[in-house]
Write an enzyme that holds these catalytic residues in place. Structure first.
Site, PDB file in Angstrom:
ATOM      1  N   ALA A 161     -40.669 -61.744 -12.149  1.00 56.59           N
ATOM      2  CA  ALA A 161     -41.643 -61.668 -11.052  1.00 56.59           C
ATOM      3  C   ALA A 161     -42.602 -60.509 -11.266  1.00 56.59           C
ATOM      4  CB  ALA A 161     -40.922 -61.507  -9.725  1.00 56.59           C
ATOM      5  N   ASP A 176     -27.820 -60.051  -9.667  1.00 56.03           N
ATOM      6  CA  ASP A 176     -27.610 -60.739 -10.942  1.00 56.03           C
ATOM      7  C   ASP A 176     -26.143 -60.536 -11.318  1.00 56.03           C
ATOM      8  OD1 ASP A 176     -30.234 -61.514 -11.072  1.00 56.03           O
ATOM      9  OD2 ASP A 176     -30.854 -59.880 -12.408  1.00 56.03           O
ATOM     10  N   GLN A 222     -39.830 -52.740 -11.026  1.00 58.08           N
ATOM     11  CA  GLN A 222     -40.207 -54.134 -11.334  1.00 58.08           C
ATOM     12  C   GLN A 222     -41.497 -54.171 -12.140  1.00 58.08           C
ATOM     13  OE1 GLN A 222     -38.246 -56.725 -10.722  1.00 58.08           O
ATOM     14  NE2 GLN A 222     -39.680 -58.126 -11.726  1.00 58.08           N
ATOM     15  N   GLU A 245     -32.120 -69.977 -13.414  1.00 59.98           N
ATOM     16  CA  GLU A 245     -31.383 -68.741 -13.723  1.00 59.98           C
ATOM     17  C   GLU A 245     -29.977 -68.893 -13.164  1.00 59.98           C
ATOM     18  OE1 GLU A 245     -33.422 -65.284 -12.354  1.00 59.98           O
ATOM     19  OE2 GLU A 245     -35.137 -65.551 -13.719  1.00 59.98           O
ATOM     20  N   HIS A 264     -28.625 -65.580 -11.178  1.00 66.51           N
ATOM     21  CA  HIS A 264     -29.335 -64.946 -10.055  1.00 66.51           C
ATOM     22  C   HIS A 264     -28.886 -65.577  -8.736  1.00 66.51           C
ATOM     23  CE1 HIS A 264     -33.087 -62.959  -8.392  1.00 66.51           C
ATOM     24  NE2 HIS A 264     -32.746 -63.784  -7.406  1.00 66.51           N
TER      25      HIS A 264
END
Length: 287
Positions: free
Chosen positions: A195, A209, A174, A259, A262
């Site tokens: 994020a 996703d 990430q 989104e 998601h």
């Protein structure tokens, strides 16, 4: 001249003589009176005496007061006494102002991540206000994977091939993605759709996703919500325990822009309640 005529002439002269004397006496008396009334000012007195005989007495003028007097106020008309001044009422204590709505798009000012994850109502929570420990690395959640496989099979029965193209991501991965987005679009823009490391739902192993095979151009795009696969997932995901995590128009609550791809696993009970009430996970948990 005859005696009778002389006598008449004498009487007339005598009468005139005494008339002159009498008038003189009267004038003298009047002069004395006028002199006394006018402070013995002879000149002014004589003028006043002359006016007395030549002018008619003026009509009595009604005296007009300089200012009109106000009529007296009767006892009944008198202004009543003002009531005694009442003591000032004590100010009421005002209720405290309602707190300003929370802006979930803002990251907290913290120096380090927590040592334990946040669990609310039995649900693991990860958002901009509730980060995960850097060392939290559960991998892909088994229950989430099982629920997704069941959902994907149901979609296939309806002629749609779903693909979970991104599931678990650890802290390091990430961090790599986020820094790349910041370099590309700037931190302000990146914070709306990606994020920061330690704050991502993908680190929980419960966020998938989802896209549709053959529709790769719509993966990780808002346009996925307009495809057949996107519409199907949105309407059926709650039956398998998933929720659309970042719905449209809820950025101030969830912290992220919409989104359509998601989805987050929270279990069938919570997912169904959230779907039917058209709310977010934060609203469902009351945070």
């Amino acid at each position: 001249m005859k005696p009778q005529k002389k006598k008449i002439e004498f009487d007339r002269k005598f009468y005139i003589k005494w008339m002159v004397i009498a008038m003189t006496a009267i004038w003298a008396a009047l002069a004395a009176v006028w002199l006394s009334m006018h402070n013995w000012d002879t000149e002014e007195s004589m003028k006043a005496l002359a006016q007395a005989f030549t002018e008619q007495p003026a009509e009595t003028e009604q005296q007009v007061p300089d200012e009109q007097e106000e009529p007296a106020v009767s006892e009944e008309q008198q202004t009543p006494e003002e009531p005694a001044e009442q003591p000032a009422a004590e100010p009421k204590e005002e209720a405290p102002a309602a707190p300003a709505p929370k802006d979930a798009t803002v990251y907290p000012d913290i120096d380090q991540l927590p040592t334990e994850p946040t669990i609310v109502g039995g649900i693991l929570l990860a958002n901009k206000q509730h980060p995960l420990p850097e060392t939290y690395a559960p991998g892909e959640d088994a229950d989430t994977r099982a629920a997704y496989d069941t959902m994907a099979q149901a979609a296939a029965d309806d002629g749609l091939q779903l693909v979970a193209f991104s599931t678990y991501r650890g802290f390091a991965r990430q961090k790599e993605l986020y820094e790349g987005y910041v370099a590309k679009d700037g931190q302000q823009a990146a914070d709306r759709y990606s994020a920061r490391p330690g704050f991502s739902e993908h680190q929980t192993g419960m966020a998938f996703d989802i896209g549709e095979a053959g529709q790769e151009q719509h993966w990780a795009s808002a346009s996925f919500g307009e495809t057949a696969g996107g519409k199907w997932v949105k309407e059926n995901a709650h039956n398998y325990g998933f929720i659309l995590r970042y719905p449209e128009g809820k950025e101030q609550i969830t912290g992220y822009m919409h989104e359509s791809w998601h989805f987050r696993y929270v279990g069938k009970e919570a997912a169904t309640a959230i779907y039917k009430q058209n709310i977010t996970l934060e609203e469902y948990l009351g945070i």
